[in-house]
Design an enzyme around this catalytic site. Structure first.
Site, mmCIF file in Angstrom:
data_model
loop_
_atom_site.group_PDB
_atom_site.id
_atom_site.type_symbol
_atom_site.label_atom_id
_atom_site.label_comp_id
_atom_site.label_asym_id
_atom_site.label_seq_id
_atom_site.Cartn_x
_atom_site.Cartn_y
_atom_site.Cartn_z
ATOM 1 N N TYR A 94 0.847 -1.200 0.000
ATOM 2 C CA TYR A 94 0.000 0.000 0.000
ATOM 3 C C TYR A 94 0.880 1.246 0.000
ATOM 4 O O TYR A 94 0.730 2.150 -0.822
ATOM 5 C CB TYR A 94 -0.924 -0.017 1.222
ATOM 6 C CG TYR A 94 -1.631 1.300 1.449
ATOM 7 C CD1 TYR A 94 -2.615 1.721 0.568
ATOM 8 C CD2 TYR A 94 -1.302 2.127 2.527
ATOM 9 C CE1 TYR A 94 -3.257 2.941 0.751
ATOM 10 C CE2 TYR A 94 -1.933 3.341 2.712
ATOM 11 C CZ TYR A 94 -2.917 3.737 1.824
ATOM 12 O OH TYR A 94 -3.546 4.949 2.001
HETATM 13 O O1 LIG Z 1 -2.180 6.964 7.904
HETATM 14 C C1 LIG Z 1 -2.401 6.380 6.879
HETATM 15 O O2 LIG Z 1 -1.932 6.805 5.854
HETATM 16 C C2 LIG Z 1 -3.200 5.113 6.836
HETATM 17 O O3 LIG Z 1 -4.039 5.059 7.993
HETATM 18 C C3 LIG Z 1 -4.780 3.876 8.134
HETATM 19 O O4 LIG Z 1 -3.860 2.813 8.378
HETATM 20 P P1 LIG Z 1 -3.531 2.477 9.887
HETATM 21 O O5 LIG Z 1 -2.872 3.622 10.562
HETATM 22 O O6 LIG Z 1 -2.800 1.185 9.876
HETATM 23 O O7 LIG Z 1 -4.986 2.345 10.539
HETATM 24 P P2 LIG Z 1 -5.761 1.104 11.162
HETATM 25 O O8 LIG Z 1 -5.809 -0.029 10.226
HETATM 26 O O9 LIG Z 1 -7.056 1.619 11.654
HETATM 27 O O10 LIG Z 1 -4.836 0.704 12.406
HETATM 28 C C4 LIG Z 1 -4.674 1.608 13.482
HETATM 29 C C5 LIG Z 1 -3.767 1.000 14.507
HETATM 30 O O11 LIG Z 1 -4.407 -0.113 15.121
HETATM 31 C C6 LIG Z 1 -3.534 -1.231 15.135
HETATM 32 N N1 LIG Z 1 -4.368 -2.453 15.055
HETATM 33 C C7 LIG Z 1 -5.054 -2.742 13.930
HETATM 34 C C8 LIG Z 1 -5.828 -3.857 13.853
HETATM 35 C C9 LIG Z 1 -5.917 -4.711 14.934
HETATM 36 O O12 LIG Z 1 -6.618 -5.756 14.916
HETATM 37 N N2 LIG Z 1 -5.215 -4.403 16.058
HETATM 38 C C10 LIG Z 1 -4.439 -3.291 16.150
HETATM 39 O O13 LIG Z 1 -3.813 -3.051 17.200
HETATM 40 C C11 LIG Z 1 -2.599 -1.035 13.962
HETATM 41 O O14 LIG Z 1 -1.383 -1.708 14.206
HETATM 42 C C12 LIG Z 1 -2.451 0.471 13.970
HETATM 43 O O15 LIG Z 1 -1.436 0.847 14.848
HETATM 44 C C13 LIG Z 1 -5.592 3.573 6.893
HETATM 45 O O16 LIG Z 1 -6.194 2.305 6.976
HETATM 46 C C14 LIG Z 1 -4.786 3.692 5.637
HETATM 47 O O17 LIG Z 1 -5.651 3.550 4.522
HETATM 48 C C15 LIG Z 1 -4.134 5.048 5.645
HETATM 49 O O18 LIG Z 1 -3.478 5.363 4.518
#
Ligand SMILES: O=C(O)[C@H]1O[C@H](OP(=O)(O)OP(=O)(O)OC[C@H]2O[C@@H](n3ccc(=O)[nH]c3=O)[C@H](O)[C@@H]2O)[C@H](O)[C@@H](O)[C@@H]1O
Length: 410
Positions: free
Chosen positions: A222
């Site tokens: 991504y």
């Molecule tokens: O900042 C960005 O550019 C990105 O932000 C999000 O990606 P992400 O920050 O990974 O968001 P989430 O998927 O909501 O995860 C948030 C946090 O929760 C954590 N997480 C996720 C899933 C889970 O089951 N448990 C958990 O602890 C992840 O490691 C992460 O630290 C979006 O999904 C992306 O499309 C975007 O581009």
């Protein structure tokens, strides 16, 4: 002997004739009765050819009368989370807005349809179609002289890239090129503002992340496609004089959000008594995000659009150097994921069933934190919503949208 050969031959001929006619008959039957139904693309094309479609596009593109607004914006991904909010805000202030969305099923398209209904009630038309459909884009640009393109259509999500890598290449690379191609040929060329991502910082450990930091170590496909997008933007700016602004969004959340994001499915699971998993880094390191509330992101998007200079080329020819920018749009106050869960528990008045597990090698990064000085200086960007306030608004929307009772503190 000749006679028997003749009889044999004529029998052979009548059998092959019979076979031929039977085969022809079967082929005709197949095409008459078992012809595949028209593909969604061709039925969509029929919709796009109707007079109603054209008049809806033209009406939606008209800036509000009685104002001196001249902006006409094509918003791609208009039925997406950020796209819906940005389209509504642009329309609300009087800009002409035409939306485009392919309503794919990465997550439940009924939420996208509900967002579209919201926009259509406000007076914004969202055309159904794909950014890779060059003919459709040409048709839209043939009808409307867009001054700006807010390109928000993308394959989002960090972890899903391991499941469906091709969808990232198709939307975030081929799709971006398809949009830039139609923009470069337009006369006049629009200015483009598009969604990059905080994920381009990848394995960079220098925090807070500044636009000058290295972005050559993406940790997910991504992120790699978003980084590729930034390089592609450079090329189109350089060759064709397109004015392009990339916005690196930091984990955007809020009402009408994306069900694939942690804050969203944590809320669902907590309410349904299902387990949630909180990731931790090596040596129990805290995983954290610079969660950014949607209204702050919308302000940043509109400010980027308002400060975008005109493209300098026309009809595929560059006439001079054009603006090329990239900005962090974050909250600049990272929070541990555990804190996010704690706030949700308080708001929902339900204790979460939690597992804390090491972060799998799935493309995730440990920590994000935006340095927003550049956006502050150039766009007047000033995020003002803390995580607790933003989540309160999200939870209120969630309970209302999914029809939960009132057992919460919001
Ligand atoms: O900042 C960005 O550019 C990105 O932000 C999000 O990606 P992400 O920050 O990974 O968001 P989430 O998927 O909501 O995860 C948030 C946090 O929760 C954590 N997480 C996720 C899933 C889970 O089951 N448990 C958990 O602890 C992840 O490691 C992460 O630290 C979006 O999904 C992306 O499309 C975007 O581009």
């Amino acid at each position: 002997m000749y006679k028997s050969l003749f009889v044999h031959r004529s029998r052979y001929h009548s059998i092959s004739k019979l076979l031929f006619w039977t085969l022809l008959f079967l082929v005709v039957i197949f095409f008459v009765f078992f012809r595949p139904p028209p593909t969604p693309d061709s039925s969509r094309r029929l919709l796009q050819d109707g007079p109603d479609w054209k008049s809806r596009v033209l009406k939606s593109a008209r800036p509000k009368s009685g104002t001196n607004r001249r902006r006409i914006v094509l918003v791609t991904g208009a039925a997406g989370f950020v796209g819906t909010h940005v389209s509504a805000a642009l329309h609300h202030r009087g800009d002409g807005v035409v939306g485009l969305d392919n309503f794919n099923s990465y997550y439940n398209p009924s939420l996208k349809r509900a967002r579209r209904a919201l926009l259509e009630r406000a007076g914004v038309f969202v055309a159904e179609g794909d950014i890779n459909d060059a003919e459709l884009l040409k048709k839209l640009f043939g009808l409307v002289k867009f001054t700006h393109v807010m390109h928000l259509a993308a394959q989002a999500g960090v972890r899903y890239a391991m499941e469906n890598p091709a969808s990232y290449v198709k939307s975030n690379i081929a799709g971006l090129v398809s949009v830039l191609e139609v923009c470069k040929s337009a006369n006049p060329q629009p200015a483009i503002i598009w969604a990059s991502s905080s994920s381009v910082y990848g394995l960079n450990t220098k925090t807070p992340f500044s636009e000058e930091d290295r972005t050559d170590q993406p940790s997910s496909l991504y992120a790699a496609t978003k980084k590729a997008g930034e390089e592609i933007a450079h090329t189109y700016n350089h060759i064709y004089g397109l004015s392009i602004t990339g916005l690196r969004f930091f984990t955007v959340y809020g009402p009408w959000g994306r069900p694939d994001m942690a804050y969203f499915f944590f809320t669902k699971n907590i309410l349904e008594g299902e387990k949630i998993t909180i990731f931790e880094g090596p040596d129990h390191a805290t995983v954290g995000r610079d969660f950014t509330y949607i209204d702050d992101i919308v302000k940043g998007c509109l400010a980027a659009l308002d400060t975008a200079k005109k493209s300098t080329g026309s009809g595929g020819k560059k006439k001079g150097p054009a603006q090329l920018r990239v900005f962090n749009l974050g909250n600049t106050s990272p929070e541990p994921v555990g804190n996010l869960v704690y706030i949700l528990e308080k708001l929902l008045r339900v204790k979460a069933k939690k597992d804390v597990l090491p972060m799998p090698a799935n493309g995730d990064v440990l920590y994000t934190h935006a340095n927003i000085s550049l956006a502050q200086r150039e766009l007047g960007y000033k995020p003002s919503t803390d995580l607790k306030t933003g989540l309160k608004k999200f939870v209120r929307w969630y309970l209302d949208y999914y029809g939960y009772g009132k057992k919460s503190s919001v």
